[in-house]
Design a protein around this motif. Structure first.
Motif: not given
Length: 487
Positions: A55, A82, A86, A89, A245, A251, A275, A396
């Motif tokens: 990522d 992000l 993340y 997800s 994500y 990913i 992350n 993205w």
């Protein structure tokens, strides 16, 4: 004349090549699932750091620090978006996606999963998804090639275009040979290196500032430099990055490859922690770098200049290798994901009509890796292709807008059907592209309207079309209730 910094840099490249050779030898005789998904045998540490490293491309060491350096903490909303996306997800999507892909005929790609999830022979989703993959991943890979070229030029003094060719050759080599396991293990080492670099540089820079170095630069910072809330467009657009994500194939394929639910839970903790540290210290690198260095000519080199300012050549070589790691770990994952989409979703079922052997599939995938790399280099070497961050943002955006609504609804809505998934993918991708072309001036990142329109289209079309068959609804129930090994 090679110096210590150059030697460390070159040794790192040799390590990545060695990993590719090792997994090529180890995986001889393996089939399609082994090459593209590692046989669903990946452990939590490798999967977690591989997902993160694939990522966080070079923008986390060059693009984001440059933006923070130049404009202040108000640009940190991308990092916040992000970090939130993340975590969600892993927590919300990963457990279900792994089970659903197993129940849906052991799917190994997202297009394959979205087709098998509805037990349909209609290839429309697979074709559309594979085409989006090929286009978006080529643009995405171009950003990594451009970053590698800039870095090779800075560290080794190689002309930028030639540096891109060299970097691409190395990435293609270990992806070409070792497949998914080589990509994951190289990403694992690269993820650790990226984290070490982002922790070291800002922390040592703070010590330097506290000892009196950089006092003048710190005093000259703009008045609102540390103001987080600047305008609503930055807030909405920054948070919108997190949407990506839920639809980022290179990913979420890591979620599919884990060997058990127990491994997934452990991997989630590792991945989320990694992350969050990465994005926090990336923001810190930009702000602290400005305080230490003052005004520099090229803000994208703030991390490089800070490393060279603080550390001896041997350590600096390791830290600069982290930027290379960020670029390579994203490019290899993109190349493998796009080749798996082509071979599994176009070549095998449509071009070869399910007559291709495992060996033929693997070689077809390798040829696609080579072709995409060549096109990506051509894009990266074009001076009109935009910055590294521009290329990443475009790729993205289309992934998040096209796939996030369909994947989320397929995992959590039993009534969701094939027509709704197809409508959501097409509407999301089209909105993203049209917004980028015609409405970018409004200051709202195109992924946000793309996701909203895609989600609404998926829901509306599902409700106005026939409900999925009893067999499809039973598949949903089996996936939800799947009891997994805890090995």
């Amino acid at each position: 004349m090679f110096n210590v910094e150059n030697i460390i840099f070159i040794l790192y490249l040799c390590l990545m090549i060695g990993i590719g050779i090792y997994f090529f030898i180890q995986s001889k005789g393996g089939g399609e699932k082994e090459y593209f998904l590692g046989g669903r045998s990946m452990g939590p540490w490798v999967s977690a750091l591989s997902a993160g490293a694939s990522d966080m491309s070079a923008w986390v060491l060059m693009g984001l620090p440059a933006s923070i350096y130049a404009y202040g903490i108000g640009k940190a909303w991308i990092a916040i978006g992000l970090a939130i996306g993340y975590a969600l997800s892993w927590i919300i999507m990963a457990p279900r996606l792994r089970k659903f892909t197993i129940v849906a005929n052991d799917s190994i790609t997202i297009p394959q999963y979205l087709t098998n999830r509805f037990l349909t022979k209609n290839s429309a989703i697979r074709v559309i998804c594979a085409l989006i993959f090929l286009i978006a991943y080529t643009v995405y890979a171009a950003s990594s090639m451009k970053a590698c070229g800039t870095l090779f030029n800075t560290v080794l003094g190689i002309e930028t275009k030639k540096a891109m060719y060299l970097a691409a050759a190395i990435i293609v080599f270990y992806t070409f040979l070792g497949g998914y396991k080589a990509v994951c293990w190289t990403d694992f080492f690269q993820g650790m290196l990226m984290l070490a670099a982002l922790l070291a540089a800002p922390i040592f820079a703070l010590f330097a500032i506290n000892s009196g170095r950089g006092a003048e630069a710190a005093a000259e910072l703009p008045e609102n430099y540390f103001k987080l809330f600047t305008n609503f467009q930055d807030v909405i657009s920054g948070l919108g990055w997190g949407i990506g994500y839920f639809g980022m194939p290179h990913i979420i394929v890591r979620f599919m490859s884990l060997k058990s639910d127990k491994a997934l839970r452990k991997s989630a903790k590792i991945g989320i922690a990694w992350n969050w540290l990465i994005v926090i210290f990336s923001v810190g690198a930009g702000a602290i770098g400005h305080m230490l260095l003052g005004e520099i000519e090229d803000s994208s080199t703030v991390f490089i200049q800070m490393s060279r300012f603080l550390f001896p050549a041997a350590i600096c070589g390791i830290l600069l290798s982290a930027i290379l790691a960020a670029s390579m770990s994203t490019a290899d994952s993109q190349l493998l994901a796009s080749s798996s989409a082509f071979t599994s979703d176009l070549y095998k079922p449509i071009i070869r009509r399910n007559k291709a052997s495992d060996k033929e599939m693997i070689w077809a995938g390798r040829v696609v890796v080579l072709i995409i790399s060549v096109v990506a280099i051509l894009i990266a070497s074009n001076p009109n292709s935009g910055t590294i961050m521009d290329l990443v943002e475009n790729a993205w955006g289309i992934f998040g807008a096209a796939f996030s609504p369909a994947i989320l609804l397929s995992l959590f809505w039993k009534r969701f059907n094939f027509q709704g998934a197809l409508a959501g993918i097409v509407a999301g991708a089209a909105t993203d592209i049209l917004w980028l072309i015609f409405l970018k001036g409004l200051g709202i990142y195109e992924i946000v309207p793309g996701f909203i329109i895609g989600f609404v289209a998926a829901v509306v079309v599902t409700l106005i079309t026939k409900a999925p068959s009893e067999e499809v609804q039973q598949l949903f129930d089996r996936a939800v209730n799947l009891q997994d090994s805890e090995d």
